[in-house]
Scaffold this motif. Structure first.
Motif, PDB file in Angstrom:
ATOM      1  N   LEU A   1     -16.540   8.948   1.328  1.00  0.00           N
ATOM      2  CA  LEU A   1     -15.145   8.884   1.779  1.00  0.00           C
ATOM      3  C   LEU A   1     -15.068   8.707   3.289  1.00  0.00           C
ATOM      4  N   ILE A   2     -15.951   9.382   4.021  1.00  0.00           N
ATOM      5  CA  ILE A   2     -15.977   9.212   5.482  1.00  0.00           C
ATOM      6  C   ILE A   2     -16.315   7.768   5.834  1.00  0.00           C
ATOM      7  N   ALA A   3     -17.299   7.207   5.127  1.00  0.00           N
ATOM      8  CA  ALA A   3     -17.676   5.813   5.382  1.00  0.00           C
ATOM      9  C   ALA A   3     -16.528   4.871   5.041  1.00  0.00           C
ATOM     10  N   GLY A   4     -15.820   5.160   3.938  1.00  0.00           N
ATOM     11  CA  GLY A   4     -14.673   4.344   3.595  1.00  0.00           C
ATOM     12  C   GLY A   4     -13.569   4.421   4.629  1.00  0.00           C
ATOM     13  N   SER A   5     -13.404   5.600   5.240  1.00  0.00           N
ATOM     14  CA  SER A   5     -12.397   5.759   6.292  1.00  0.00           C
ATOM     15  C   SER A   5     -12.786   4.984   7.549  1.00  0.00           C
ATOM     16  N   ILE A   6     -14.082   4.962   7.861  1.00  0.00           N
ATOM     17  CA  ILE A   6     -14.538   4.187   9.013  1.00  0.00           C
ATOM     18  C   ILE A   6     -14.296   2.696   8.787  1.00  0.00           C
ATOM     19  N   GLY A   7     -14.535   2.251   7.576  1.00  0.00           N
ATOM     20  CA  GLY A   7     -14.313   0.845   7.254  1.00  0.00           C
ATOM     21  C   GLY A   7     -12.934   0.595   6.697  1.00  0.00           C
TER      22      GLY A   7
ATOM     23  N   GLY B   1      -4.996   1.907   3.595  1.00  0.00           N
ATOM     24  CA  GLY B   1      -4.391   0.581   3.485  1.00  0.00           C
ATOM     25  C   GLY B   1      -3.141   0.455   4.323  1.00  0.00           C
ATOM     26  N   ILE B   2      -2.326   1.514   4.346  1.00  0.00           N
ATOM     27  CA  ILE B   2      -1.110   1.505   5.160  1.00  0.00           C
ATOM     28  C   ILE B   2      -1.456   1.395   6.640  1.00  0.00           C
ATOM     29  N   VAL B   3      -2.425   2.216   7.085  1.00  0.00           N
ATOM     30  CA  VAL B   3      -2.794   2.222   8.498  1.00  0.00           C
ATOM     31  C   VAL B   3      -3.370   0.867   8.919  1.00  0.00           C
ATOM     32  N   SER B   4      -4.287   0.324   8.108  1.00  0.00           N
ATOM     33  CA  SER B   4      -4.949  -0.923   8.482  1.00  0.00           C
ATOM     34  C   SER B   4      -3.968  -2.087   8.512  1.00  0.00           C
ATOM     35  N   ASN B   5      -3.103  -2.179   7.523  1.00  0.00           N
ATOM     36  CA  ASN B   5      -2.189  -3.314   7.463  1.00  0.00           C
ATOM     37  C   ASN B   5      -1.037  -3.178   8.450  1.00  0.00           C
ATOM     38  N   THR B   6      -0.680  -1.939   8.815  1.00  0.00           N
ATOM     39  CA  THR B   6       0.369  -1.748   9.815  1.00  0.00           C
ATOM     40  C   THR B   6      -0.100  -2.203  11.188  1.00  0.00           C
ATOM     41  N   THR B   7      -1.358  -1.939  11.501  1.00  0.00           N
ATOM     42  CA  THR B   7      -1.908  -2.309  12.813  1.00  0.00           C
ATOM     43  C   THR B   7      -2.538  -3.699  12.806  1.00  0.00           C
ATOM     44  N   LEU B   8      -2.443  -4.404  11.679  1.00  0.00           N
ATOM     45  CA  LEU B   8      -3.124  -5.685  11.536  1.00  0.00           C
ATOM     46  C   LEU B   8      -2.638  -6.717  12.547  1.00  0.00           C
ATOM     47  N   SER B   9      -1.309  -6.803  12.719  1.00  0.00           N
ATOM     48  CA  SER B   9      -0.768  -7.837  13.609  1.00  0.00           C
ATOM     49  C   SER B   9      -1.262  -7.658  15.041  1.00  0.00           C
TER      50      SER B   9
ATOM     51  N   GLY C   1      -9.833  -3.606   3.377  1.00  0.00           N
ATOM     52  CA  GLY C   1      -8.801  -4.109   2.483  1.00  0.00           C
ATOM     53  C   GLY C   1      -8.047  -5.303   3.024  1.00  0.00           C
ATOM     54  N   ALA C   2      -8.187  -5.586   4.332  1.00  0.00           N
ATOM     55  CA  ALA C   2      -7.461  -6.701   4.952  1.00  0.00           C
ATOM     56  C   ALA C   2      -8.350  -7.919   5.175  1.00  0.00           C
TER      57      ALA C   2
ATOM     58  N   SER D   1       0.834  -1.211   0.000  1.00  0.00           N
ATOM     59  CA  SER D   1       0.000   0.000   0.000  1.00  0.00           C
ATOM     60  C   SER D   1       0.864   1.255   0.000  1.00  0.00           C
ATOM     61  N   SER D   2       1.972   1.231   0.752  1.00  0.00           N
ATOM     62  CA  SER D   2       2.884   2.372   0.777  1.00  0.00           C
ATOM     63  C   SER D   2       3.497   2.600  -0.597  1.00  0.00           C
ATOM     64  N   GLY D   3       3.944   1.503  -1.223  1.00  0.00           N
ATOM     65  CA  GLY D   3       4.525   1.631  -2.555  1.00  0.00           C
ATOM     66  C   GLY D   3       3.534   2.170  -3.564  1.00  0.00           C
ATOM     67  N   PHE D   4       2.288   1.692  -3.480  1.00  0.00           N
ATOM     68  CA  PHE D   4       1.271   2.170  -4.407  1.00  0.00           C
ATOM     69  C   PHE D   4       0.962   3.650  -4.176  1.00  0.00           C
ATOM     70  N   LEU D   5       0.867   4.048  -2.910  1.00  0.00           N
ATOM     71  CA  LEU D   5       0.558   5.440  -2.593  1.00  0.00           C
ATOM     72  C   LEU D   5       1.655   6.368  -3.093  1.00  0.00           C
ATOM     73  N   PHE D   6       2.890   6.122  -2.664  1.00  0.00           N
ATOM     74  CA  PHE D   6       3.989   7.007  -3.043  1.00  0.00           C
ATOM     75  C   PHE D   6       4.264   6.945  -4.546  1.00  0.00           C
ATOM     76  N   GLY D   7       4.141   5.741  -5.137  1.00  0.00           N
ATOM     77  CA  GLY D   7       4.366   5.616  -6.566  1.00  0.00           C
ATOM     78  C   GLY D   7       3.345   6.388  -7.378  1.00  0.00           C
TER      79      GLY D   7
END
Length: 531
Positions: free
Chosen positions: A423-429, A379-387, A433-434, A236-242
């Motif tokens: 967008l707000i609803a997408g941020s809540i959910g 995606g970065i936030v969700s997958n970083t905190t996934l573990s 992506g995980a 997700s980080s690579g996709f965002l920055f790229g």
């Protein structure tokens, strides 16, 4: 060129920070500890314990000695290399992900005659649509073959080759920018990216899957889920920055964008070539430490010889391989495969969502790019905190939670016309992506219990998902166009309207999101009953 990097030095600094986050944690922590020897001893114990768990999963007897310590080091380096290489290659492909359309349009505008019946942009869209369909068809046929090659020759050499192919085609555009070279680069980027997913998941499956009966409380599944989460966070980080960097670089011409993309893909190839340890080599070293007879080792080496008959058979059976997970490995595997299809289908809406955002919300390309960037951050936030969340909730509960999260976005899109609310609803959910992490982990673990080679498994899974890449854009496009037609016809009808007419008049254009909600509800029920 220097002005570009000076202007965007903050973005480049963020890239470096994200890349260094994926390096070996031991190197990061050791310099800042006051009790260095105690930390080194503790880290040594944890490394050996982790490799001990891994080795037990593969059926071996554990003897913590210098050989085991070396193997644990190889394991750690392979994981860190896998993370950093994945970040670099996704960064490279994302830089040029949105470049082909404006570049091909510009080249066609210079070559098409004024008598042409369609505009250069329409021609470019047709070309890219044809490339997407052709790439999905090729992936359908070649994914099982790649799985066979991975199981026969290992993971490292194919990985280096795929990264190198991306680098070479990017350099081709730099040396000779034209419609042909851009199209070739697009095809190779799409195909190799899909094949690298197979390779990456095979590596993770090698390291973490095993006999779950010896794994108390699903510890191995949770570990694999955590690694998949970190992997997804870096992607997700690579996709965002790229995407952000590519949008800026494309303004200076495709040569600049493809040059930077070639640099990052070359770094990924070098990283894989010189730092990655082949996981099949780790497996063979475990087997040799279990005192396998010399004849068995020789037979294993002989089995790596290229068997053209087997490869030809795998190629001819490729279309059937796409449904192997559904019909060949039992009811439990079939249920998990169906669940993966349900969770993956909304990802292959194609251009329908972009068209909907433009026509119904009035978003310009720059605004749509901000939506893509927002979901990249989520995606970065969700997958970083996934573990951490998986550790607290367990894999099954988290999977159910993630599926519920995925329903916020389409439900809000159905009942509102304000994209900011969506967008707000997408941020809540944000954990939507995980949702496939639990399913992917369960499929990998079940395949190992059944004795299915990881390369074969990932190839058959990619071939199955290729069916979605071919069929879903057609289905979603038909739903949107037909729903739009229904909506316009119902709104033009005067007089008394039936309830169905009123519903179709209001929600007809949002049928793709209705389908996503239906798929999400079914996925929740299947997960509740079978995981």
């Amino acid at each position: 060129m220097m002005s570009i990097f000076t202007k965007h030095r903050f973005l480049l600094a963020s890239l470096l920070v994200t890349l260094f986050m994926s390096t070996d944690a031991r190197k990061i922590r050791s310099s800042g500890l006051t009790s260095r020897h105690q930390h080194h001893h503790l880290h040594h114990i944890k490394s050996n314990a982790l490799f001990s768990d891994l080795y037990k999963l593969r059926g071996g007897e554990v003897d913590i000695d210098s050989t085991t310590t070396a193997a644990a080091t190889h394991y750690q380096r392979t994981i860190s290399t896998l993370h950093s290489t994945s970040f670099l290659i996704v960064l490279s492909t994302s830089i040029v992900a949105f470049t082909p359309l404006p570049s091909i349009t510009r080249h066609l505008a210079a070559s098409l005659s004024s008598a042409s019946t369609s505009s250069p942009q329409e021609q470019a869209v047709k070309i890219l649509s044809l490339i997407s369909a052709a790439s999905a068809a090729v992936e359908l046929f070649l994914s099982p073959l790649l799985g066979t090659l991975l199981d026969r020759f290992g993971r490292k050499r194919p990985s280096v080759l795929l990264h190198s192919l991306i680098t070479l085609t990017n350099l081709g555009v730099v040396m000779y920018p034209s419609v042909h070279t851009i199209c070739i680069s697009r095809i190779i980027n799409v195909l190799c990216s899909g094949f690298l997913i197979i390779t990456t998941q095979s590596i993770i499956g090698d390291l973490f899957s095993g006999n779950q009966k010896d794994n108390n409380n699903g510890h191995g599944k949770d570990q694999m889920g955590a690694v998949l989460g970190r992997q997804a966070a870096l992607i997700s980080s690579g996709f965002l920055f790229g995407s952000l960097l590519g949008g800026r670089l494309t303004e200076y011409g495709e040569r600049i964008a493809y040059s930077v993309a070639a640099i990052f893909s070359a770094l990924a190839a070098l990283n894989a070539a010189f730092r990655m340890t082949d996981t099949l080599d780790l497996t063979s070293s475990s087997s040799s430490s279990s005192s396998l007879p010399t004849t068995s080792v020789a037979a294993a080496d002989e089995s790596k010889a290229l068997d053209w008959t087997s490869l030809k058979k795998a190629l001819l059976e490729a279309p059937l391989s796409s449904i192997q997970l559904l019909f060949h490995y039992g009811s439990h595997m079939r249920t998990l495969a169906l669940l993966l299809l349900l969770q993956s289908a909304p990802m292959y809406m194609g251009d329908v969502f972009q068209v909907f955002a433009k026509e119904e919300w009035g978003l310009k390309p720059a605004d749509f790019g901000k939506i893509v960037a927002l979901f990249g951050v989520l995606g970065i936030v969700s997958n970083t905190t996934l573990s951490l969340i998986v550790k607290q909730m367990g894999l099954r509960t988290f999977s159910l939670f993630a599926i519920v999260s995925s329903l916020f976005f389409p439900m809000t899109a159905i009942f509102t016309n304000n994209y900011r609310n969506v967008l707000i609803a997408g941020s809540i959910g944000l954990y939507s992506g995980a949702q496939k992490v639990g399913t992917t982990t369960a499929i990998t673990s079940l395949a190992n219990e059944r004795g299915i080679p990881q390369g074969q498994l990932q190839g058959e899974k990619a071939s199955m998902l290729a069916l979605l890449k071919i069929g879903c854009p057609v289905i979603y496009s038909a739903l949107y166009l037909k729903g739009k037609e229904w909506s316009m016809s119902m709104n033009d009808t005067e007089g008394n309207k039936l309830a169905l007419q009123m519903i179709m008049g209001k929600f007809g254009k949002k049928m793709p999101f209705v389908l996503n909600c239906i798929l999400g509800v079914i996925a929740f029920i299947v997960t509740w009953q079978n995981m």
